[in-house]
Scaffold this active site. Structure first.
Site, PDB file in Angstrom:
ATOM      1  N   MET A  19       0.587  -8.259   7.436  1.00  0.00           N
ATOM      2  CA  MET A  19       1.024  -6.953   7.957  1.00  0.00           C
ATOM      3  C   MET A  19       2.206  -7.139   8.894  1.00  0.00           C
ATOM      4  O   MET A  19       2.127  -7.916   9.857  1.00  0.00           O
ATOM      5  CB  MET A  19      -0.137  -6.258   8.679  1.00  0.00           C
ATOM      6  CG  MET A  19      -1.288  -5.868   7.766  1.00  0.00           C
ATOM      7  SD  MET A  19      -2.677  -5.140   8.661  1.00  0.00           S
ATOM      8  CE  MET A  19      -3.444  -6.626   9.374  1.00  0.00           C
ATOM      9  N   GLN A  72       4.300 -15.459   3.232  1.00  0.00           N
ATOM     10  CA  GLN A  72       4.664 -14.436   2.255  1.00  0.00           C
ATOM     11  C   GLN A  72       6.149 -14.098   2.358  1.00  0.00           C
ATOM     12  O   GLN A  72       6.669 -13.886   3.457  1.00  0.00           O
ATOM     13  CB  GLN A  72       3.852 -13.163   2.464  1.00  0.00           C
ATOM     14  CG  GLN A  72       4.063 -12.162   1.313  1.00  0.00           C
ATOM     15  CD  GLN A  72       3.421 -10.806   1.563  1.00  0.00           C
ATOM     16  OE1 GLN A  72       3.874 -10.052   2.407  1.00  0.00           O
ATOM     17  NE2 GLN A  72       2.369 -10.504   0.812  1.00  0.00           N
ATOM     18  N   CYS A 102       4.933  -3.906  -0.756  1.00  0.00           N
ATOM     19  CA  CYS A 102       5.320  -3.128   0.419  1.00  0.00           C
ATOM     20  C   CYS A 102       5.999  -1.829   0.001  1.00  0.00           C
ATOM     21  O   CYS A 102       7.008  -1.845  -0.712  1.00  0.00           O
ATOM     22  CB  CYS A 102       6.257  -3.931   1.318  1.00  0.00           C
ATOM     23  SG  CYS A 102       6.788  -2.984   2.766  1.00  0.00           S
ATOM     24  N   LYS A 141       0.974 -10.457  -4.168  1.00  0.00           N
ATOM     25  CA  LYS A 141       0.299  -9.244  -3.724  1.00  0.00           C
ATOM     26  C   LYS A 141       1.126  -8.056  -4.197  1.00  0.00           C
ATOM     27  O   LYS A 141       2.336  -8.003  -3.989  1.00  0.00           O
ATOM     28  CB  LYS A 141       0.162  -9.202  -2.199  1.00  0.00           C
ATOM     29  CG  LYS A 141      -0.615  -7.970  -1.700  1.00  0.00           C
ATOM     30  CD  LYS A 141      -0.957  -8.088  -0.222  1.00  0.00           C
ATOM     31  CE  LYS A 141      -1.905  -6.964   0.200  1.00  0.00           C
ATOM     32  NZ  LYS A 141      -1.226  -5.689   0.448  1.00  0.00           N
ATOM     33  N   GLY A 205      -7.591  -2.518   0.135  1.00  0.00           N
ATOM     34  CA  GLY A 205      -7.466  -1.079   0.328  1.00  0.00           C
ATOM     35  C   GLY A 205      -8.763  -0.419   0.734  1.00  0.00           C
ATOM     36  O   GLY A 205      -9.743  -0.451  -0.010  1.00  0.00           O
ATOM     37  N   ASP A 206      -8.784   0.137   1.948  1.00  0.00           N
ATOM     38  CA  ASP A 206      -9.872   0.989   2.438  1.00  0.00           C
ATOM     39  C   ASP A 206     -11.152   0.279   2.848  1.00  0.00           C
ATOM     40  O   ASP A 206     -12.145   0.931   3.140  1.00  0.00           O
ATOM     41  CB  ASP A 206     -10.238   2.078   1.411  1.00  0.00           C
ATOM     42  CG  ASP A 206      -9.108   3.050   1.142  1.00  0.00           C
ATOM     43  OD1 ASP A 206      -8.173   3.095   1.971  1.00  0.00           O
ATOM     44  OD2 ASP A 206      -9.153   3.747   0.121  1.00  0.00           O
ATOM     45  N   ARG A 229      -5.658  -3.046   7.735  1.00  0.00           N
ATOM     46  CA  ARG A 229      -5.650  -2.178   8.925  1.00  0.00           C
ATOM     47  C   ARG A 229      -6.975  -2.180   9.686  1.00  0.00           C
ATOM     48  O   ARG A 229      -6.986  -2.039  10.905  1.00  0.00           O
ATOM     49  CB  ARG A 229      -5.283  -0.751   8.494  1.00  0.00           C
ATOM     50  CG  ARG A 229      -3.821  -0.600   8.120  1.00  0.00           C
ATOM     51  CD  ARG A 229      -3.509   0.774   7.569  1.00  0.00           C
ATOM     52  NE  ARG A 229      -4.129   1.000   6.256  1.00  0.00           N
ATOM     53  CZ  ARG A 229      -4.180   2.175   5.647  1.00  0.00           C
ATOM     54  NH1 ARG A 229      -3.684   3.247   6.257  1.00  0.00           N
ATOM     55  NH2 ARG A 229      -4.726   2.285   4.460  1.00  0.00           N
TER      56      ARG A 229
END
Length: 329
Positions: A19, A72, A102, A141, A205-206, A229
């Site tokens: 991130m 990355q 991204c 990714k 994701g999520d 996140r």
């Protein structure tokens, strides 16, 4: 056991997502201490590396205590990506990851990140150039596709595997979704179940709770999950998920003392790596997440984001501990 090249990971590993402005060495150190199995650097511009940009070079810093760790890179030019892969190899990470996911406009406009999803042939050429130029395991990714009308992750997975990538992480959104709506892991599961695919497939994701991690593990049958996140200001999520997998029970929620210790370590390690002034300033964006849900915290939040000296900040942490010890969050 999951293998990426010669890297051996535990069964169903938990990965920390790369991130921007988050996944630096101090934050990775914290997540490693709380159970992350594999981590990645912030994404690094291939053009920046070649220009010897200071910020790009600094992102190459990795430390033995965080291994296995990947660097990355992103970019839209084959020669630049190949050259940057050689530069990355000199710092000896465990693997090299390519960012084709991204969604940020300034990256996409350069024909990099998720921008490459509109040109799979270019994505394949870029990947092939990187694979040929390094002896490191190369992973990717990416996202499901550019938008819901052009989901092409099945073709992408097969073609990237064919040119030599050794693992694939898929964020279950399209570029058009950015970070909105819900991720759809059914497309990722379809890739995993493709008999042609033999490399590890990770979902992203999520994932924000042990329950959801276990549900997705059983429902989609992937090789592991990547968490982004949900780990910001909450590095405990990795060990919480592992404990829940093993016992079906929840670990106790982090206490005020736990939160203060994590935030203080993050600050101290940031100052150590970035220098005192920059470490203090860049840490300010994290405090809201570390102390989320604490009532009547505004005064202390203000002090944290306005105090400049190291010792004065450490005193603020002491005051927080004293004021809120015993509070159940």
């Amino acid at each position: 056991m999951v293998k990426i090249g010669n890297i051996e990971l535990p069964d169903f590993p938990l990965l920390l997502a790369p991130m921007e402005d988050v996944s630096d060495p101090p934050f990775r150190r914290l997540c490693k201490a709380h159970g992350a199995d594999l981590m990645y650097s912030e994404f690094i511009s291939s053009e920046g590396l070649i220009r010897d940009a200071i910020k790009s070079r600094m992102k190459l810093d990795i430390f033995d205590y965080e291994r296995p760790v990947g660097i990355q890179i992103f970019g839209g030019d084959e020669e630049a990506m190949a050259m940057s892969a050689k530069i990355v190899e000199t710092v000896q990470p465990d693997l090299l990851d390519i960012n084709f996911g991204c969604p940020v406009k300034k990256v996409v406009c350069k024909g990099a990140g998720a921008g490459v999803l509109k040109d799979v042939d270019l994505m394949v050429r870029l990947t092939k150039a990187v694979v040929k130029s390094t002896s490191l395991p190369v992973t990717v990714k990416t996202r499901l596709g550019w938008d819901e009308n052009s989901i092409n992750i099945d073709e992408v997975a097969e073609r990237l595997q064919d040119v030599g990538i050794q693992a694939l992480t898929v964020h279950g959104r399209t570029r058009a979704q950015m970070y909105k709506g819900h991720s759809d892991w059914s497309h990722i599961a379809r890739v995993k179940n493709n008999p042609r695919i033999h490399i590890p497939i990770f979902g992203n994701g999520d994932i924000d709770s042990p329950e959801k991690a276990l549900e997705y593990k059983h429902k989609y049958g992937l090789d592991g999950i990547m968490i982004g996140r949900a780990a910001i200001g909450y590095p405990w999520i990795f060990n919480e998920i592992k404990h829940y997998f093993a016992t079906g029970e929840h670990l106790p929620v982090p206490t005020i003392k736990d939160r203060v210790e994590a935030a203080r370590n993050h600050l101290l390690w940031s100052m150590e790596w970035k220098g005192e002034r920059l470490g203090i300033v860049e840490m300010r964006r994290h405090y809201t997440n570390y102390f989320k849900g604490i009532p009547n915290f505004k005064e202390y939040k203000t002090r944290l984001v306005t105090t400049d000296g190291r010792d004065d900040l450490l005193q603020v942490f002491e005051d927080i501990t004293e004021a809120f010890t015993g509070l159940v969050i």
